[in-house]
Design a protein around this motif. Structure first.
Motif, PDB file in Angstrom:
ATOM      1  N   ALA A 138      62.685  47.328  37.096  1.00  0.00           N
ATOM      2  CA  ALA A 138      63.172  46.801  35.816  1.00  0.00           C
ATOM      3  C   ALA A 138      62.697  47.681  34.658  1.00  0.00           C
ATOM      4  O   ALA A 138      63.445  47.916  33.699  1.00  0.00           O
ATOM      5  N   ALA A 139      61.473  48.186  34.742  1.00  0.00           N
ATOM      6  CA  ALA A 139      60.959  49.055  33.679  1.00  0.00           C
ATOM      7  C   ALA A 139      61.746  50.364  33.629  1.00  0.00           C
ATOM      8  O   ALA A 139      62.074  50.872  32.544  1.00  0.00           O
ATOM      9  N   PRO A 154      58.236  39.793  32.331  1.00  0.00           N
ATOM     10  CA  PRO A 154      57.471  40.456  33.395  1.00  0.00           C
ATOM     11  C   PRO A 154      56.838  39.475  34.377  1.00  0.00           C
ATOM     12  O   PRO A 154      56.750  39.762  35.576  1.00  0.00           O
ATOM     13  N   THR A 155      56.445  38.318  33.887  1.00  0.00           N
ATOM     14  CA  THR A 155      55.835  37.330  34.782  1.00  0.00           C
ATOM     15  C   THR A 155      56.857  36.845  35.805  1.00  0.00           C
ATOM     16  O   THR A 155      56.561  36.750  37.003  1.00  0.00           O
ATOM     17  N   VAL A 156      58.052  36.554  35.364  1.00  0.00           N
ATOM     18  CA  VAL A 156      59.115  36.106  36.272  1.00  0.00           C
ATOM     19  C   VAL A 156      59.446  37.205  37.276  1.00  0.00           C
ATOM     20  O   VAL A 156      59.615  36.942  38.474  1.00  0.00           O
ATOM     21  N   LEU A 157      59.533  38.455  36.803  1.00  0.00           N
ATOM     22  CA  LEU A 157      59.848  39.562  37.710  1.00  0.00           C
ATOM     23  C   LEU A 157      58.753  39.763  38.751  1.00  0.00           C
ATOM     24  O   LEU A 157      59.041  40.080  39.911  1.00  0.00           O
ATOM     25  N   GLY A 169      57.699  40.957  43.209  1.00  0.00           N
ATOM     26  CA  GLY A 169      56.470  41.726  43.256  1.00  0.00           C
ATOM     27  C   GLY A 169      56.498  42.900  42.279  1.00  0.00           C
ATOM     28  O   GLY A 169      57.318  42.975  41.354  1.00  0.00           O
ATOM     29  N   LEU A 170      55.601  43.819  42.538  1.00  0.00           N
ATOM     30  CA  LEU A 170      55.416  44.953  41.626  1.00  0.00           C
ATOM     31  C   LEU A 170      56.605  45.911  41.651  1.00  0.00           C
ATOM     32  O   LEU A 170      56.966  46.486  40.620  1.00  0.00           O
ATOM     33  N   SER A 171      57.242  46.075  42.785  1.00  0.00           N
ATOM     34  CA  SER A 171      58.370  47.014  42.871  1.00  0.00           C
ATOM     35  C   SER A 171      59.539  46.543  42.003  1.00  0.00           C
ATOM     36  O   SER A 171      60.234  47.359  41.389  1.00  0.00           O
ATOM     37  N   THR A 172      59.765  45.253  41.927  1.00  0.00           N
ATOM     38  CA  THR A 172      60.831  44.727  41.072  1.00  0.00           C
ATOM     39  C   THR A 172      60.504  44.991  39.604  1.00  0.00           C
ATOM     40  O   THR A 172      61.383  45.367  38.822  1.00  0.00           O
TER      41      THR A 172
END
Length: 188
Positions: free
Chosen positions: A31-32, A16-19, A24-27
């Protein structure tokens, strides 16, 4: 064991940190969602299998009868209209009359059983012509009680039958009036 926990803790926090840094949050949200889609499919399959298992289990229960609804048996009358309410009243009173008739039948059967018992008592004593007055007092009292119950049951049956008949007449009158009104509307 401790290293295993540390590895998974860093691995699960690293993704999640890399994403977040990449888009940003949309990525992270995308992914979620993409990661959750296979779980959604599995959850739907679990629901379907649970329903199938419950249905199969229900069918194998003792005394289970598959419920069948016959559409032809449904009334043509709207249940919320005056006619529908009159029909419901009639059905309820008819059921009460049937129950009262069953109660009367049970009371009469009890009388016949007691009379048979009195007859057997007389035959066991060697009296072929046992009169009611010669029967044991408890049997005579029981016969009187059962006779009173039968008379009360008959009165309830007659009253319930009369009420059901009146309700049926009221329903018929309302239904005829509705049909007449519908016919007049159709003509005009």
């Amino acid at each position: 064991m401790r290293w295993n926990r540390l590895f998974w803790a860093f691995a699960l926090s690293f993704l999640p940190t890399v994403l977040l840094f990449m888009g940003g949050l949309s990525t992270l949200q995308t992914a979620a969602i993409v990661g959750g889609l296979p779980l959604l499919v599995i959850a739907v399959m679990l629901m379907v299998s649970a329903v199938k298992a419950a249905t199969l289990d229900l069918m194998h229960q003792e005394g289970y009868e598959d419920p069948v609804i016959n559409i032809e048996e449904l009334p043509d009358v709207d249940p919320w209209s005056k006619e529908g309410m009159a029909l419901a009243t009639f059905e309820q009173l008819k059921d009460e009359a049937v129950d009262a008739a069953d109660a009367e039948r049970l009371a009469l059967n009890a009388i016949w059983k007691l009379k048979r018992k009195i007859r057997q008592e007389a035959l066991s004593r060697g009296n072929s012509g046992l009169e009611l007055g010669e029967a044991p007092e408890e049997m005579v009292m029981e016969l009187r009680r059962l006779t009173d119950e039968a008379m009360q049951a008959k009165e309830r049956k007659l009253a319930a039958s009369e009420a059901a008949q009146k309700a049926r007449i009221a329903f018929n009158e309302l239904f005829r009036a509705k049909q007449t009104a519908d016919a007049e509307v159709a003509v005009s």
